[in-house]
Enzyme design. Structure first.
Site, PDB file in Angstrom:
ATOM      1  N   HIS A   1      -7.379   0.137   6.058  1.00  0.00           N
ATOM      2  CA  HIS A   1      -6.989  -1.260   6.278  1.00  0.00           C
ATOM      3  C   HIS A   1      -7.037  -1.640   7.761  1.00  0.00           C
ATOM      4  O   HIS A   1      -7.438  -2.748   8.109  1.00  0.00           O
ATOM      5  CB  HIS A   1      -5.606  -1.536   5.685  1.00  0.00           C
ATOM      6  CG  HIS A   1      -5.604  -1.524   4.189  1.00  0.00           C
ATOM      7  ND1 HIS A   1      -6.336  -2.399   3.439  1.00  0.00           N
ATOM      8  CD2 HIS A   1      -4.974  -0.720   3.283  1.00  0.00           C
ATOM      9  CE1 HIS A   1      -6.170  -2.156   2.144  1.00  0.00           C
ATOM     10  NE2 HIS A   1      -5.332  -1.131   2.025  1.00  0.00           N
TER      11      HIS A   1
ATOM     12  N   SER B   1       0.815  -1.222   0.000  1.00  0.00           N
ATOM     13  CA  SER B   1       0.000   0.000   0.000  1.00  0.00           C
ATOM     14  C   SER B   1       0.841   1.261   0.000  1.00  0.00           C
ATOM     15  O   SER B   1       1.936   1.296   0.573  1.00  0.00           O
ATOM     16  CB  SER B   1      -0.887   0.043   1.257  1.00  0.00           C
ATOM     17  OG  SER B   1      -1.765  -1.036   1.287  1.00  0.00           O
TER      18      SER B   1
END
Lengths: 444, 444, 444, 444
Positions: free
Chosen positions: A368, A291
């Site tokens: 997340h 990410s």
């Protein structure tokens, strides 16, 4: 006065400063709401849709003004109904109150939705309302009504997860190219590489918008957890063997429809993708993201952060190192170990401790961690693209989804915004100079 | 006090007289509403669905009691919000009011809908609420909330019209046999005949209930407008040639889901079927029903009607004729022309003038006239089945859908409940003795 | 000696000069043919397919050599069977003869076809056989056997016509880009334009090769019959309104599979496309091609043609005009009317009279005239691309498919190779200098 | 004389005793074969199909007579071609021979197959040829040509295995009821039970016959290997839990298309079903049939068998026991242990040793043993239906498919027709009186 008569009072009256086309569209709204049967209703919905689509941007603004002003509940009538319910919370009083408290807009939108293409038009309408909201705060109730309906209509129960691959329709695939928000897709060959047999792509679709992904995720099946994104994005990357992969890397996830902002699809998508992949490839051991850290350099440049960094021992050397980041091409030559060490520790500290209100400062982290993932590893020079350098000095992070921990992490996160992280990341954060400053860490 | 804290106050408290299983289901409702992420939400929805399905009928009643009592808006809070909106109808006050006026039940049902099978379970839940409503009027708000959601979810935009034929799935076809409400289907061979090439059957389906027709219609393609239904229902009827048909006869239309009562599908289905058939068979000239007259004999037996019929000239002879209807097998032998004439005229008068409130007394008449059809022709002994004799002394009626008149008829109907009828039917009604009585026709 | 024992005699023997891999593949062929049950047959077919695919080009040549030599009928055995049939044409003798006359290759290929991917592999195998046929005339029987099987397998009854549009799978669309043989597709945006709402594209597909078009055709829906192809190929061409089109222009048709050479799909495709379009757009009046004239300049440059052109009056001026064609850029400036007139008439003459054997010289003419189309119009500078100038000095031609004349034209064509042409084209040809030469027109 | 001119000589001549309709159909055959293009070919194929379908049974017989007589190869021409090939087996001679040896019928059938419905009509045609073959042995070449084409067209590569369940089309399901040949399906409720979640049904389909199963198999998922079929056929049998099953019982397999006789599908179907079930339910351990023993009582009643049984010790008692079988209702009361023991041992001997030629006498045994299954267990009173008692005195047998042994068993079977059986069955056979007779077992 009933809600209908309240509306009737408003309907049909002249609205100075409003274009004739807008007047026409509004009168179609009134007619559509006044319809009792469905026969002409369907035709009216079609006409209204066409009328709305014929408006230009300025006229749509006027139309929103009328929608916001005239299709709201009658304050007096709803007030009286609330009084009655307060006096006696009987079913009939509750039902009456609900009837009066719901804006006529909602019924209008439900009826408009009957027209072919209605759903798509309403999603587009909200996109435009949202775009104008800063300038027109009085449009907020329109946004609110649409969001309320969309939450019903785009309920998980109605969505279909579909695999997207090179057998998918071109009309869907071109949307991926258009929408991809994390690592831009450079045309059809790039797209094709991302859909090969060592990759997976999934999206949520709604029956009413069959050619429009609502959200999609790109996954690489790899051996070991990827630390660098460029090899994954390389059109000429050698093909991996999915049968030998032990790791599924979620390297891009994109919400496609601005008009559906506020309705969360990502969490459910990741969870279902992980489950489906686990079934297809039982030997997969790790489900992790690779990410971006979109807020890191922004946070680093904040005055608050800079002030802290200017304090304590070796402040000067520190600032000198950080000053390198402002030099163009700082990363193309040799990067000093000192700078790497400093940035890595700062980044760990940032992800663990920098806040916006109670939540983590970083939006991707919020997403997340809120889903129940854990902060696993920092990757130096994980994304060396221009965007990657600008966002986070090239750093990337892996969040790991351990299926057995996801619920617990998710609950811990929502209970106290606890950031669940690996020991390695925690250790980096502890070594960061900001952890060693005497006073409490600055609120980001 | 916010809505959430209002609920929290209620949650978790003991409910004397409530079974443990119900307590458990309610606590799952509370947990599901308290969920902020979707991860555990999906699991909770699944658990709640299972818990609900494990309840027996009595327990479901207890569950509804709790749902009705505890998941409604807080009267005080909503009252204050209404006051604020009355004082200042600003966007933020409106939004706050909407939030508080919406029962937590609605959000609960939306979340429950995320579980696989959720939609079907909610439709079933409403069926049970409706069935118990007479005894439990306080369940009305549950009904109201479900209806509100279903209007959104089963919006025409989300429905699919599908042709049903012998290529359809058996799981769908057996539903036709189960649901058919007008002319019962006598097993698979009967069904098969109704799906042959000189027939058409269409239904509306929802993506979430793919095996469940919401409504279906049966059509025969004929030469000339059918006057009698038995030949259409005869399993051994010779096959017609659809290419030579000039008439589409809608001889049965059935709403399948009791849990969706109050959401009208029939009008839209008939309209779309007529359009599709017109496209497939451009030589079709007439679109008409062959319909039962379910209320005729019921109306004939009402005291009011009988009193009127006992007045005026020849009353005795009239009543003697009508008395024949009570004799078993009155229709199996010769029926006197006098009786046929009397019944036919009474039936015409009934369809044109008998009322329930402002609307026609006959429910099938209400449906088709409201859709914009016209009353075209009465058919003596159109349905000689036991049910047909009992409902309407064997009489049937054709309603004609003239596509070019439908909207105008529909509007006339809703403006003043005008019954648009052919001259022939109007003439029959004028000749009816009830038209010749001095005083105003009795309100049925 | 039976066919099997004949084969057995050959099988398993060493073949000097043959690679081990080829020996292995051949032994798998033998095993597959020796199989009586299907159980191990399927596995063997799979193994043989893999073994064949692992051969390099040289090894495939060796493999073909063995296939051609050893899997043919035994001359003695088949000779005896033919003798027996000549003596007594009884069923048993016919059946015996058929058994022995069919090469074992055919059964081998049928069994190989059982493997997943078998059909595709066999089509590819024939492509390679065809490519090597000039050098290896003894491979002809392999070609013949595959063609024989393909005629059965790719029988029209088994093909599916599919519309190809922007909703088609990318894996199919990329094949269009790859295969298009008439007007090359310049990437995805070009392809997309050719699939817009004013265009149609159709292909034949076989169930066993779902991602592979066998043939495809591109159609433009236009007002009036197109004379120039560049506007049709322009990615930025304005969108036409198909509802207002009166003409369907077939501007490209491509056979995709070299391995299926000799099996004709185009005729059937054009016919079905015309029928389907006529049904969808009843107002279409003209179905015509805009076709290249691939052989024109080649024919013009032949010695025979040149000799004729050098005869008769004004020969010198004529040759001087034609000499311009050899100058680079001759068409970019002003082109003299004299040259235009000369070329147009020559082209008309070419299309009407130039022959190869009994058939027209031009292969595209042969195809469309054989299908029953008529030569309608010549278009000066119809295709100004490099390829178009080189093929036919920029000229293009419209062939018209008049559905009511197609069968008659087709029969006339096959009876005497009559070229059915419009009066305008016939007139042009008559004015051509070659028509005025005293002796018979040269056979092209 | 070429094949074409040979045909031409025959074509068009009068055929005394042939109906006009047949003459017409034959002339369409000739026209279709004479066609060079496909345009009129497709129309002709359609016309021929219609003409053939209009023939009654007697006329079809005449048609077959012509087909058999006139569409065979020319004996002289093919003889010469064979001579040439014998002299010089060059490619051109081989190709010429193949051309002349292939009957024109095959090309005719290939062209007929282009018509919509052509494949189904050809399958039906062969069914009728086969039915008349005993009376008309000269039709054999027609059968042979059709079989040859069907082997190509119904090649495994073109078949699709589909699961059949309650979601399948009624048009397919009614075929199961019609075709089921082992345990008749007693209407829709019986069918439905056989498609519930503890059962599986699979069939092979061909793209050209989408509504027609070629073969289907019924499977029960059970705990333990079923010994009795009645519980499996009981409509009211309690539902099993497939997740807990360890055994898949193939209790019925039916070839549906008589016109495809001689093309074997069963082996491949069983194999693929076993593989698919193993994948879906990894805990399945046993794949076995519960099969009838159709030839047992027929074999028992043969004179040869009876003679043997009348020999040796205790012959009288033995024959007296067997005589019980002829009494009606012998099985409804108590059955003596002696009779059970005798029959069981005889049945074991029958399955292991009774032969027809080299192969087992029992046709079901031939099928499963040829597929590679092993004879596992005899089941006394496994099928107590009238048919079961009549076929095999109620006995059934389990054949087990052990995936790891299937290929070896299959090969052993085809090498020496070895019957692979369990020790238990072998022991029963050894104890059978027929094993103890001095001389060699009688050939059945």
């Amino acid at each position: 006065m009933s809600a209908a008569s309240f509306l009737r009072r408003l309907f049909g009256r002249p609205r100075p400063g409003t274009d004739a086309r807008v007047q026409h569209a509004v009168s179609l709204c009134e007619a559509l709401l006044g319809e009792r049967g469905e026969t002409s209703g369907a035709t009216l919905a079609r006409d209204l849709l066409a009328a709305w689509q014929a408006l230009d941007e300025r006229q749509r603004g006027q139309f929103f003004d009328v929608l916001a002003l005239e299709f709201s509940p009658d304050p007096e009538a709803v007030g009286k109904a609330a009084d009655a319910y307060r006096d006696d919370p009987a079913p009939r009083n509750l039902i009456r109150l609900q009837e009066l408290a719901e804006p006529a807009r909602q019924e209008l939108f439900r009826r408009l939705n009957m027209a072919p293409g209605g759903t798509a038009a309403l999603v587009e309408m909200r996109r435009q309302v949202l775009r104008g909201l800063d300038e027109h705060p009085d449009w907020k109730p329109i946004d609110n009504d649409l969001l309320h309906l969309f939450r019903s209509w785009f309920n998980r129960g109605f969505l279909r997860m579909q695999r997207i691959d090179w057998r998918s329709a071109a009309i869907v695939l071109e949307k991926l190219i258009e929408y991809e928000a994390v690592h831009a897709i450079q045309g059809w060959p790039d797209l094709r590489r991302r859909l090969e047999s060592d990759r997976r792509c999934f999206g949520f679709f709604h029956p009413q918008l069959p050619d429009e992904p609502l959200i999609f995720i790109e996954v690489a099946l790899t051996q070991g957890m990827s630390a660098h994104v460029q090899p994954l994005l390389d059109v000429k990357a050698p093909m991996g063997d999915p049968a030998r992969a032990d790791c599924a890397i979620f390297y891009s996830i994109t919400n496609c429809q601005q008009g559906l902002r506020g309705i969360s699809f990502g969490n459910l998508l990741i969870k279902q993708v992980a489950e489906d992949l686990k079934r297809e490839f039982p030997h997969l051991k790790t489900f992790a993201t690779l990410s971006p850290i979109p807020g890191f350099r922004r946070w680093l440049d904040r005055t608050e952060t800079r002030v802290k960094l200017a304090m304590g021992p070796e402040a000067e050397a520190r600032l000198a190192l950080l000053a390198q980041l402002d030099e163009p091409g700082w990363s193309s030559g040799e990067v000093s170990e000192a700078l790497q060490k400093l940035l890595t520790r700062l980044c760990a500290w940032y992800l663990l401790h920098a806040r916006r209100g109670e939540e983590p400062f970083d939006e991707v982290a919020r997403f997340h961690l809120g889903n129940g993932a854990a902060l696993e590893r920092l990757n130096w020079f994980g994304d060396t693209s221009g965007a990657g350098m600008k966002r986070s000095a090239g750093m990337m992070v892996n969040y790991v989804y351990r299926l057995e921990d996801v619920e617990r992490n998710h609950e811990r996160y929502f209970a106290g915004h606890t950031v669940v992280a690996s020991r390695a990341v925690e250790k980096l954060a502890r070594k960061c100079v900001l952890s060693q400053l005497p006073e409490k860490a600055p609120e980001a």
